[in-house]
Write a protein that holds these residues in place. Structure first.
Motif, PDB file in Angstrom:
ATOM      1  N   TRP A  41     -63.492 -57.910 115.393  1.00  0.00           N
ATOM      2  CA  TRP A  41     -63.725 -56.515 115.756  1.00  0.00           C
ATOM      3  C   TRP A  41     -62.948 -55.592 114.822  1.00  0.00           C
ATOM      4  O   TRP A  41     -63.488 -54.593 114.316  1.00  0.00           O
ATOM      5  CB  TRP A  41     -63.303 -56.296 117.207  1.00  0.00           C
ATOM      6  CG  TRP A  41     -63.757 -54.996 117.803  1.00  0.00           C
ATOM      7  CD1 TRP A  41     -63.975 -53.820 117.152  1.00  0.00           C
ATOM      8  CD2 TRP A  41     -64.031 -54.745 119.178  1.00  0.00           C
ATOM      9  NE1 TRP A  41     -64.368 -52.850 118.026  1.00  0.00           N
ATOM     10  CE2 TRP A  41     -64.421 -53.392 119.280  1.00  0.00           C
ATOM     11  CE3 TRP A  41     -63.986 -55.527 120.329  1.00  0.00           C
ATOM     12  CZ2 TRP A  41     -64.755 -52.808 120.503  1.00  0.00           C
ATOM     13  CZ3 TRP A  41     -64.326 -54.936 121.538  1.00  0.00           C
ATOM     14  CH2 TRP A  41     -64.706 -53.602 121.619  1.00  0.00           C
ATOM     15  N   SER A  56     -59.488 -55.746 124.350  1.00  0.00           N
ATOM     16  CA  SER A  56     -60.550 -56.729 124.597  1.00  0.00           C
ATOM     17  C   SER A  56     -59.995 -58.149 124.634  1.00  0.00           C
ATOM     18  O   SER A  56     -60.514 -59.006 125.366  1.00  0.00           O
ATOM     19  CB  SER A  56     -61.628 -56.626 123.511  1.00  0.00           C
ATOM     20  OG  SER A  56     -61.123 -57.045 122.253  1.00  0.00           O
ATOM     21  N   SER A  57     -58.937 -58.417 123.864  1.00  0.00           N
ATOM     22  CA  SER A  57     -58.352 -59.760 123.857  1.00  0.00           C
ATOM     23  C   SER A  57     -57.742 -60.103 125.210  1.00  0.00           C
ATOM     24  O   SER A  57     -57.711 -61.283 125.599  1.00  0.00           O
ATOM     25  CB  SER A  57     -57.294 -59.868 122.755  1.00  0.00           C
ATOM     26  OG  SER A  57     -56.158 -59.070 123.044  1.00  0.00           O
ATOM     27  N   ILE A  90     -58.948 -59.132 128.141  1.00  0.00           N
ATOM     28  CA  ILE A  90     -60.083 -59.500 128.993  1.00  0.00           C
ATOM     29  C   ILE A  90     -60.590 -60.900 128.643  1.00  0.00           C
ATOM     30  O   ILE A  90     -60.842 -61.734 129.522  1.00  0.00           O
ATOM     31  CB  ILE A  90     -61.215 -58.472 128.843  1.00  0.00           C
ATOM     32  CG1 ILE A  90     -60.705 -57.050 129.141  1.00  0.00           C
ATOM     33  CG2 ILE A  90     -62.370 -58.836 129.763  1.00  0.00           C
ATOM     34  CD1 ILE A  90     -60.204 -56.868 130.544  1.00  0.00           C
ATOM     35  N   SER A 101     -53.327 -60.760 119.228  1.00  0.00           N
ATOM     36  CA  SER A 101     -54.360 -61.211 120.160  1.00  0.00           C
ATOM     37  C   SER A 101     -54.205 -62.689 120.488  1.00  0.00           C
ATOM     38  O   SER A 101     -54.437 -63.109 121.629  1.00  0.00           O
ATOM     39  CB  SER A 101     -55.753 -60.952 119.565  1.00  0.00           C
ATOM     40  OG  SER A 101     -55.952 -59.574 119.333  1.00  0.00           O
ATOM     41  N   ALA A 133     -60.931 -60.355 118.665  1.00  0.00           N
ATOM     42  CA  ALA A 133     -60.222 -59.134 118.279  1.00  0.00           C
ATOM     43  C   ALA A 133     -60.144 -58.980 116.758  1.00  0.00           C
ATOM     44  O   ALA A 133     -60.316 -57.871 116.227  1.00  0.00           O
ATOM     45  CB  ALA A 133     -58.815 -59.141 118.873  1.00  0.00           C
ATOM     46  N   VAL A 177     -58.481 -50.941 120.836  1.00  0.00           N
ATOM     47  CA  VAL A 177     -59.632 -51.508 121.553  1.00  0.00           C
ATOM     48  C   VAL A 177     -59.754 -53.023 121.347  1.00  0.00           C
ATOM     49  O   VAL A 177     -59.980 -53.758 122.313  1.00  0.00           O
ATOM     50  CB  VAL A 177     -60.926 -50.780 121.140  1.00  0.00           C
ATOM     51  CG1 VAL A 177     -62.137 -51.417 121.809  1.00  0.00           C
ATOM     52  CG2 VAL A 177     -60.845 -49.303 121.516  1.00  0.00           C
TER      53      VAL A 177
END
Length: 483
Positions: A412, A112-113, A115, A431, A409, A108
């Motif tokens: 997170w 996200s990185s 996006i 990332s 990232a 995940v």
């Protein structure tokens, strides 16, 4: 028609250096030379279809064409191998999953990185188009600041590898900050002026944004597969997972090559559109569709695949030579006599400006790079082009995007798995690479416009569509050198 060589005399005239069947009658002269043109003799032939009033056929060469075709096939086979490796790793992860694997701490954050990097890349392009001075100035201070913020996350991992990488990031951030202080005055003013002028003069059609969106979607699809593959390496266990390092290296090489190919695909397609507007003052026949399809389906795609490997390597060698020269202050004879000489020679054979003629003239990459650099030397603007800060702007904006993606990232991953903090380190590194390559690919749009502007000036300094920006800057540099 036989190929015609050209030489430059003391008065700046381009004269015919050879003859043959179908040769140009009499001595051909180009339009009046730029007042800042240096007298230099070109030892090699320049094959340009429209160099002043000299008409010379383009030349790919059988060897260059063969190399381009082979490189294209190798790139396609590499993509098939990448898909096969992703499927293999997915099967391994589903059949023999590591019980300690946590997808919310690995997959995940990596997803996200992707996006975050797309958003960052679009931000830089929009800012560069709307406000070029602010874009360049922002990149100069944002890169070291976000790099240090990313460094804090990496140091929180708390092991030896994280400490070593953290120290390296601090050194790089300090170097970038010092570079930002150096990049001021006439250099910064010229960079903002040339970025603004080239984007306005290129006047790309609105459909050009559709080209960039399509490539972004292609990059997003590739990165989706890539994040799945790299996550499956951490999720799987068993005999075949004894070769994890080999899988990681293969995936990193694949990402670097694929993203560079996508970057220069945008570069060449945009250069086609911009060149027609800058040279002839009209839109390219066929518009964006022709530029896109011609680049993807034509022989230039093989040259893009080849140049995507060569240009970053040569750029790294040149940056290394410059760094050594800066540290030794030019007192190192080995650096002065060997490193810089080799890097200068390589720059004349392999450079990113050659991609303009790859797309516009259909030349082989090596031929195009040599011809374009010879034109720069001919017009006396090689040093100006080489020291242009717009290249640094694109690099620093990509570093900023990578650092931001790594910050998000990595934070997170640390928050989701506090027991295994060491897993956050590879997530942060991957990332950063994702963010860097995605932003580098998106920001290729304005960089292509700047490169095409320089090439168009080198082809004809009296081009009325280019204005007097480059001659004025050359005059300013000469005044500073005199003082």
């Amino acid at each position: 028609m036989a190929r015609q060589g050209v030489v430059v005399g003391g008065g700046g005239e381009i004269t015919q250096a050879g003859s043959g069947s179908g040769s140009i009658a009499g001595s051909a002269t180009a339009p009046a030379a730029s007042p800042h043109q240096v007298a230099v003799e070109i030892d090699e032939q320049i094959y340009s279809p429209a160099f002043g009033n000299i008409v010379v056929p383009d030349s790919r060469g059988c060897c260059s064409g063969f190399t381009s075709s082979v490189t294209r096939v190798v790139f396609i086979l590499h993509l098939l191998a990448f898909i096969a490796l992703t499927i293999f790793l997915g099967v391994q992860a589903s059949s023999r999953q590591n019980p300690t694997y946590k997808p919310f701490a690995n997959f995940v954050p990596l997803a996200s990185s992707v996006i975050v990097s797309i958003i960052a890349g679009c931000f830089w392009v929009i800012l560069a188009v709307i406000n070029p001075p602010k874009a360049i100035k922002t990149s100069l201070w944002a890169a070291p600041v976000l790099a240090l913020a990313c460094d804090v996350v990496i140091l929180l991992v708390g092991n030896g590898a994280a400490l070593g990488i953290g120290v390296l990031i601090v050194v790089v951030a300090i170097a970038v900050a010092l570079y930002s202080c150096w990049a001021s005055g006439p250099r910064l003013q010229h960079a903002t002026a040339v970025l603004s002028t080239s984007l306005n003069a290129a006047h790309l059609p609105p459909t050009a944004s559709c080209l960039v969106v399509f490539v972004i979607l292609a990059a997003f699809g590739y990165m989706s597969f890539w994040t799945v593959a790299i996550s499956c390496i951490a999720a799987a266990e068993g005999y075949f997972m004894n070769f994890k390092m080999a899988y990681v290296v293969a995936l990193l090489v694949s990402m670097a090559w694929t993203m560079q190919v996508l970057r220069y695909f945008v570069y060449v397609a945009v250069a086609k559109l911009a060149h027609t507007r800058l040279v002839y003052g009209v839109r390219m026949p066929g518009g964006t569709v022709e530029a896109f399809c011609g680049t993807m389906m034509g022989p230039s795609f093989g040259d893009i695949c080849m140049g995507a490997v060569a240009v970053p390597v040569i750029a790294a060698v040149r940056s290394f030579a410059r760094a050594i020269n800066a540290v030794t202050k030019g007192n190192d004879e080995f650096c002065q006599g060997c490193c810089l000489a080799i890097s200068d020679k390589l720059m004349g054979r392999v450079n990113r400006w050659g991609f303009v003629h790859v797309g516009v003239r259909g030349k082989a990459f090596c031929v195009a790079s040599r011809d374009v650099w010879s034109l720069f030397v001919l017009r006396g603007i090689s040093k100006l082009v080489d020291s242009d800060l717009t290249g640094s702007f694109c690099f620093l904006s990509a570093v900023t995007g990578g650092a931001l993606a790594s910050l998000v990232a990595g934070s997170w991953a640390l928050a989701m798995d506090k027991e295994h903090k060491e897993l956050a380190l590879p997530v942060a590194i991957y990332s950063f690479l994702i963010g860097y390559y995605m932003c580098r690919m998106i920001i290729a749009w304005p960089q292509a416009c700047v490169a095409t502007y320089h090439v168009a000036y080198a082809e004809n300094p009296q081009n009325p569509h280019l204005g007097t920006l480059i001659p004025d800057h050359l005059r300013e540099l000469q005044a500073l050198a005199t003082d």
